[in-house]
Design an enzyme around this catalytic site. Structure first.
Site, PDB file in Angstrom:
ATOM      1  N   ASN A  61       0.838  -1.204   0.000  1.00 43.51           N
ATOM      2  CA  ASN A  61       0.000   0.000   0.000  1.00 43.51           C
ATOM      3  C   ASN A  61       0.872   1.253   0.000  1.00 43.51           C
ATOM      4  OD1 ASN A  61       0.556  -0.914   2.744  1.00 43.51           O
ATOM      5  ND2 ASN A  61      -0.862   0.639   3.489  1.00 43.51           N
ATOM      6  N   GLU A  63       0.314   5.201   0.827  1.00 42.62           N
ATOM      7  CA  GLU A  63      -0.596   6.209   1.368  1.00 42.62           C
ATOM      8  C   GLU A  63      -0.243   7.617   0.888  1.00 42.62           C
ATOM      9  OE1 GLU A  63      -1.889   3.951   5.474  1.00 42.62           O
ATOM     10  OE2 GLU A  63      -0.657   5.733   5.635  1.00 42.62           O
ATOM     11  N   CYS A  72      -4.270   0.948  -2.485  1.00 42.06           N
ATOM     12  CA  CYS A  72      -4.129  -0.346  -1.818  1.00 42.06           C
ATOM     13  C   CYS A  72      -3.175  -1.252  -2.586  1.00 42.06           C
ATOM     14  CB  CYS A  72      -5.488  -1.029  -1.723  1.00 42.06           C
ATOM     15  SG  CYS A  72      -6.720  -0.089  -0.804  1.00 42.06           S
ATOM     16  N   GLU A  74      -3.471  -4.397  -3.290  1.00 40.62           N
ATOM     17  CA  GLU A  74      -4.154  -5.268  -4.242  1.00 40.62           C
ATOM     18  C   GLU A  74      -4.376  -4.570  -5.580  1.00 40.62           C
ATOM     19  OE1 GLU A  74      -4.950  -4.549  -1.029  1.00 40.62           O
ATOM     20  OE2 GLU A  74      -6.484  -5.956  -0.315  1.00 40.62           O
ATOM     21  N   CYS A 111     -10.602  -4.206   0.714  1.00 43.67           N
ATOM     22  CA  CYS A 111     -11.626  -3.186   0.906  1.00 43.67           C
ATOM     23  C   CYS A 111     -12.628  -3.255  -0.255  1.00 43.67           C
ATOM     24  CB  CYS A 111     -10.981  -1.800   0.989  1.00 43.67           C
ATOM     25  SG  CYS A 111     -10.364  -1.170  -0.600  1.00 43.67           S
ATOM     26  N   CYS A 114     -11.082  -2.584  -3.697  1.00 44.05           N
ATOM     27  CA  CYS A 114     -10.262  -3.717  -4.137  1.00 44.05           C
ATOM     28  C   CYS A 114     -11.141  -4.886  -4.565  1.00 44.05           C
ATOM     29  CB  CYS A 114      -9.293  -4.134  -3.042  1.00 44.05           C
ATOM     30  SG  CYS A 114      -7.961  -2.937  -2.808  1.00 44.05           S
TER      31      CYS A 114
END
Length: 164
Positions: A61, A63, A72, A74, A111, A114
């Site tokens: 990830n 940020e 993210c 993924e 999430c 994702c």
């Protein structure tokens, strides 16, 4: 009133029950998670993606102080695969997470964004993606396709509604 019951099948395995490919994929996700850029949440996520051509891609990830701008692990892996290996379907995605400074792995699940990205990739290649998710207790969840995590999916812009 009509009641709709949705069922999901998820396997829970010990790390020793995984085959060598699954173990290697989880290991790659663990290694890359330590390189996550997560100064705001201190929640490091790693993903490793196996393509049908044998390539393994990894990501963590990333940020941003403007939270919606972060990405993210993924989605980074799936986006890179789509851009650089557009004809090779993803077959397996390993996902792990831990809090910065802690040795113990944390529980994590893709999430909503994702999950939708995984769904789109499955639709693109018309093949399910097996997900391996390391749990906080050390077991591994094996999920064969996004339908188990996203039973009512957004698949078609032209659909008049959901069909069951």
């Amino acid at each position: 009133m009509k009641k709709i019951i949705l069922n999901s099948e998820i396997e829970e395995l010990s790390p020793e029950e995984l085959d060598h490919i699954e173990q290697a994929l989880l290991s790659r996700a663990q290694t890359i998670s330590k390189l996550a850029y997560a100064p705001y949440s201190n929640f490091n996520v790693g993903a490793a993606l196996l393509l049908e051509n044998g390539e393994v891609l990894q990501s963590s990830n990333q940020e941003n102080v403007s939270y919606p701008v972060g990405t993210c692990a993924e989605r980074i892996a799936l986006g890179y695969a789509g851009a650089n290996y557009p004809t090779s379907a993803p077959v397996m995605l390993a996902i792990v997470a831990h809090r910065a400074g802690e040795e113990k792995w944390a529980g994590v699940s893709p999430c909503g964004m994702c999950r939708q990205a995984i769904n789109e990739t499955e639709n693109r290649f018309k093949k399910p993606i097996t997900m391996l998710i390391l749990s906080a207790g050390g077991t591994v969840l094996r999920i064969k396709g996004i339908s188990a995590l996203l039973p009512i999916k957004f698949d078609d812009l032209n659909s008049a509604g959901l069909e069951y």
